[in-house]
Design an enzyme around this catalytic site. Structure first.
Site, short mmCIF file in Angstrom:
data_model
loop_
_atom_site.label_atom_id
_atom_site.label_comp_id
_atom_site.label_asym_id
_atom_site.label_seq_id
_atom_site.Cartn_x
_atom_site.Cartn_y
_atom_site.Cartn_z
N ASP A 161 0.89 -1.14 0.00
CA ASP A 161 0.00 0.00 0.00
C ASP A 161 0.94 1.20 0.00
O ASP A 161 1.49 1.57 1.04
CB ASP A 161 -0.89 -0.01 1.24
CG ASP A 161 -1.71 1.27 1.38
OD1 ASP A 161 -1.59 2.16 0.51
OD2 ASP A 161 -2.43 1.40 2.38
N ASN A 196 0.25 4.30 -0.63
CA ASN A 196 -0.38 5.55 -0.21
C ASN A 196 0.00 6.71 -1.13
O ASN A 196 0.08 7.87 -0.70
CB ASN A 196 -0.05 5.88 1.25
CG ASN A 196 -1.12 5.36 2.21
OD1 ASN A 196 -2.31 5.56 1.97
ND2 ASN A 196 -0.71 4.69 3.27
#
Length: 256
Positions: free
Chosen positions: A148, A150
């Protein structure tokens, strides 16, 4: 080789929503999980130790926060969970499993959305992890970095890109960091090698973002160039909702 990456937003919560029932049917070789939000001693139930897999957990010191996990059908030759700097170590944000043919990483990038301090922490993480990736690639290892991140890289990677140009996750310097990772360090966004469609892996819980598919592509598999000819398929699983993220799956024509 099938690799799944998924931010579960709490591995126990995802389990209650059927994540491991689904996973048992996926024939995955490696499963990378981010944001477990659990300590290893809280994961003694057999559901968290699927038959046929080696389970690896990297916990945050703070309970109920961050954390990563990995499930490997083939036992890795070695495992690394600490690199000697924070917040990576203290928040359990990294696992690397080394196999004969490839190394697979599960990583959870900090979010900067809660304010200036959070963004500064994320920027520091970016500064520290970049040379590590460069070093691993220079050592000649084939790498699959499941994370992930982000960060959305391009406008196609989030639905409302115009409204988010000043928001964490789509800031110019974050996008430039991915440019540097790809263009200078020589890594590759594996999905974009075979698919230029707008797909998303995360949706806000506000409003009807999920129902209307107003999302962000935050979950990538980033690879070394030697694996590019071996990419076979990639997709996002949305038939069931285990988290605010959806599992992202890729197939490669390589054996561990």
């Amino acid at each position: 080789m099938r690799i799944i990456t998924a931010n579960t937003n709490g591995i126990r919560s995802a389990a209650r929503k059927g994540f491991f029932t689904w996973l048992a049917e996926q024939n995955a070789d490696v499963v990378c999980i981010q944001e477990t939000k659990a300590q290893t001693e809280q994961l003694t139930d057999p559901v968290f130790h699927p038959e046929g897999y080696v389970a690896i957990f990297s916990d945050a010191v703070k309970k109920g926060y961050s954390g990563t996990a990995m499930y490997c059908r083939t036992p890795p030759k070695s495992v690394t969970t600490r690199l000697g700097w924070d917040p990576l170590d203290s928040e359990g944000r990294y696992i690397r499993a080394d196999f004969d043919a490839v190394s697979v990483i599960s990583m959870y990038m900090p979010s900067g959305s809660s304010g200036e301090a959070a963004q500064a922490k994320k920027d520091s993480f970016l500064d520290n992890i970049y040379p590590h990736f460069v070093e691993l690639k220079a050592a000649g290892r084939e790498l699959v970095i499941c994370a992930d991140w982000n960060i959305c890289h391009r406008e196609i990677d989030l639905k409302n890109w115009r409204a988010n140009r000043k928001n964490s996750g789509f800031l110019p310097h974050e996008r430039a960091w991915l440019d540097k990772l790809y263009n200078e360090a020589g890594f590759v966004d594996a999905f974009r090698e075979i698919n230029q469609e707008a797909i998303y892996t995360w949706w806000s819980n506000r409003g009807q973002a999920y129902a209307n598919n107003v999302g962000w592509r935050l979950d990538y598999q980033v690879i070394t160039p030697g694996l590019v000819p071996l990419i076979r398929d990639a997709w996002v699983y949305r038939d069931e909702k285990f988290s605010d993220h959806a599992p992202f799956i890729m197939d490669y024509d390589v054996s561990l």
